[in-house]
Design a protein around this motif. Structure first.
Motif, PDB file in Angstrom:
ATOM      1  N   PHE A   5       0.814  -1.216   0.000  1.00  0.00           N
ATOM      2  CA  PHE A   5       0.000   0.000   0.000  1.00  0.00           C
ATOM      3  C   PHE A   5       0.847   1.264   0.000  1.00  0.00           C
ATOM      4  O   PHE A   5       1.670   1.490   0.872  1.00  0.00           O
ATOM      5  CB  PHE A   5      -0.954   0.013   1.197  1.00  0.00           C
ATOM      6  N   ASP A   6       0.629   2.067  -1.015  1.00  0.00           N
ATOM      7  CA  ASP A   6       1.242   3.393  -1.099  1.00  0.00           C
ATOM      8  C   ASP A   6       0.079   4.357  -1.324  1.00  0.00           C
ATOM      9  O   ASP A   6      -0.621   4.257  -2.329  1.00  0.00           O
ATOM     10  CB  ASP A   6       2.220   3.439  -2.286  1.00  0.00           C
ATOM     11  N   GLU A   7      -0.111   5.254  -0.358  1.00  0.00           N
ATOM     12  CA  GLU A   7      -1.319   6.091  -0.437  1.00  0.00           C
ATOM     13  C   GLU A   7      -1.403   6.917  -1.715  1.00  0.00           C
ATOM     14  O   GLU A   7      -2.494   7.314  -2.126  1.00  0.00           O
ATOM     15  CB  GLU A   7      -1.436   6.992   0.799  1.00  0.00           C
ATOM     16  N   TYR A  27      -0.707   5.775  -4.653  1.00  0.00           N
ATOM     17  CA  TYR A  27      -1.139   4.884  -5.744  1.00  0.00           C
ATOM     18  C   TYR A  27      -2.024   3.778  -5.180  1.00  0.00           C
ATOM     19  O   TYR A  27      -1.617   2.636  -5.066  1.00  0.00           O
ATOM     20  CB  TYR A  27       0.086   4.298  -6.468  1.00  0.00           C
ATOM     21  N   PHE A  29      -2.296   3.239 -11.724  1.00  0.00           N
ATOM     22  CA  PHE A  29      -1.832   1.890 -11.401  1.00  0.00           C
ATOM     23  C   PHE A  29      -1.640   1.705  -9.899  1.00  0.00           C
ATOM     24  O   PHE A  29      -1.618   2.670  -9.133  1.00  0.00           O
ATOM     25  CB  PHE A  29      -0.523   1.589 -12.139  1.00  0.00           C
ATOM     26  N   PRO A  43       1.188  -0.056  -7.514  1.00  0.00           N
ATOM     27  CA  PRO A  43       2.502  -0.692  -7.506  1.00  0.00           C
ATOM     28  C   PRO A  43       2.664  -1.598  -6.281  1.00  0.00           C
ATOM     29  O   PRO A  43       2.094  -1.318  -5.226  1.00  0.00           O
ATOM     30  CB  PRO A  43       3.457   0.496  -7.394  1.00  0.00           C
ATOM     31  N   THR A  44       3.428  -2.658  -6.419  1.00  0.00           N
ATOM     32  CA  THR A  44       3.815  -3.399  -5.216  1.00  0.00           C
ATOM     33  C   THR A  44       5.018  -2.661  -4.622  1.00  0.00           C
ATOM     34  O   THR A  44       5.729  -1.960  -5.337  1.00  0.00           O
ATOM     35  CB  THR A  44       4.172  -4.860  -5.523  1.00  0.00           C
ATOM     36  N   THR A  45       5.215  -2.803  -3.320  1.00  0.00           N
ATOM     37  CA  THR A  45       6.249  -1.993  -2.656  1.00  0.00           C
ATOM     38  C   THR A  45       7.403  -2.834  -2.114  1.00  0.00           C
ATOM     39  O   THR A  45       8.107  -2.419  -1.205  1.00  0.00           O
ATOM     40  CB  THR A  45       5.635  -1.155  -1.527  1.00  0.00           C
TER      41      THR A  45
END
Ligand SMILES: Nc1nc2c(ncn2[C@@H]2O[C@H](COP(=O)(O)OP(=O)(O)OP(=O)(O)O)[C@@H](O)[C@H]2O)c(=O)[nH]1
Ligand SMILES: [Mg+2]
Lengths: 165, 166
Positions: free
Chosen positions: A19-21, A23, A36, A38-40
């Motif tokens: 989780f990236d706020e 994206y 999109f 993204p995986t982190t």
């Protein structure tokens, strides 16, 4: 048949492992190829799409980058549990990037045959296609087992389907 | 806010101090800016060759590497390339960011590998060079902070590439 994964059609993301706020995972089901999720970092990674109700699935299209091994599973339960495997694919790494028109053309393909599901994954340059018997699902689980890079991006998942009555 | 996760392979000859280094590293998070957090999954590998097969089963899909040697032991320095190449072989088409760490700086009189030698080898492989002493708790955080920062930079670069994909 219409895209039942779409947020506007009642689709939701039940689970993500990154989780990236900036994206959010909802970018997968917003109908746009530009946004999109993204995986982190690290694999496996997964996300689950939940439909508004049990759906008869027409075809599944995924636009992503750097995905190597992908597994799709389905559940027909109300809660996202008891998943069964649907397809598993190892994608070849091909250099070069697809043109926007080609991507859109691949996404346009409709399911004319009523007893077959077309699964189209565009990860590297060449779309890869698979056929599976027609099925129903209330949740689809996408398991990214490995990748060609530290991170992958999922730009869009579209699932053609109709509600099962 | 974003949580980044990286798999870091910690490798090198036996008894160079890899386990001492990984155990000495404790972050309270204060070195990180507020807009992201970083989880480093450190795979502290056994250096003894008889464990090689089992060790490498844990090396799939590495994100970064930390190669360590004992600066009082020339053989352990010479072995760094073997460890680096083995890890790099897990990702043949991609260069793995990493750090080269010279351990046991407290044993000054017994030093046999100079800073210059260490740094030159590190540069030749695109690694960042560090010296530390887990025994005296000297500089043990620096390599890990470097790796965390490097991974964050990498993430930002990849995000920009993802934006141009469609
Ligand atoms: N003088 C000194 N000794 C150290 C230092 N760090 C570790 N040692 C000693 O070196 C020996 C080996 O340390 P370990 O951390 O177990 O070595 P390792 O690299 O994990 O070894 P393997 O797991 O067998 O591959 C131990 O006796 C430690 O006490 C240091 O900074 N200075
Ligand atoms: Mg050890």
């Amino acid at each position: 048949m219409f895209d039942v994964a779409l947020r506007s059609a009642g689709g939701t993301i039940a689970l993500v492992t990154s989780f990236d706020e900036k994206y959010p995972p909802e970018n997968i089901i917003d109908g746009s190829l530009d946004t999109f999720w993204p995986t982190t970092g690290m694999f496996p990674q997964e996300f689950i799409i939940t439909f508004s109700t049990l759906m008869s699935i027409g075809n599944i299209k995924i636009l992503c980058s750097n995905v190597k091994e992908l597994c799709i599973e389905k559940s027909t339960k109300t809660e996202p549990v008891e998943f069964e495997p649907l397809v598993e694919k190892e994608i070849e790494n091909i250099d070069g990037q697809m043109q926007r028109e080609e991507i859109e053309a691949s996404f346009m393909i409709a399911s004319f045959c009523s007893n077959i599901i077309h699964v189209i994954i565009i990860s590297c340059s060449k779309p890869c296609r698979m056929h599976i018997p027609v099925t129903s699902a209330s949740h689809l689980r996408f398991l990214i087992k490995s990748a060609f890079d530290h991170f992958v991006s999922i730009h869009n998942v579209s699932v053609n389907g109709t509600a099962v009555h | 806010m974003v949580v980044l996760r990286a798999k870091v392979i910690v490798t090198g000859d036996p008894a160079v101090g890899k386990s001492a280094l990984t155990q000495a590293f404790h972050s309270d998070g204060t070195h990180f800016p507020k807009n992201y957090s970083m989880e480093l999954y450190l795979y502290d590998s056994a250096g003894k060759e008889i464990f090689a097969d089992i060790v490498q089963q844990h090396w799939t899909q590495p994100d970064m590497i930390l190669v360590a040697y004992d600066m009082t032991n020339e053989q352990s320095f010479n072995a760094c390339n073997k460890w680096f190449e083995r890890c790099q072989a897990q990702k043949p088409n991609q260069s793995i960011p990493g750090a080269l760490v010279a351990i046991k700086t407290d044993l000054k009189q017994r030093r046999v590998i100079s800073t210059k030698q260490g740094r030159e080898y590190a540069n030749s492989k695109g690694l960042e060079y560090f010296e530390c002493s887990p025994k005296d708790h000297e500089n043990v955080e620096a390599p890990f902070y470097y790796l965390a920062k490097e991974f964050h930079n990498l993430y930002n670069v990849k995000i920009e590439q993802m934006k141009t994909l469609t």
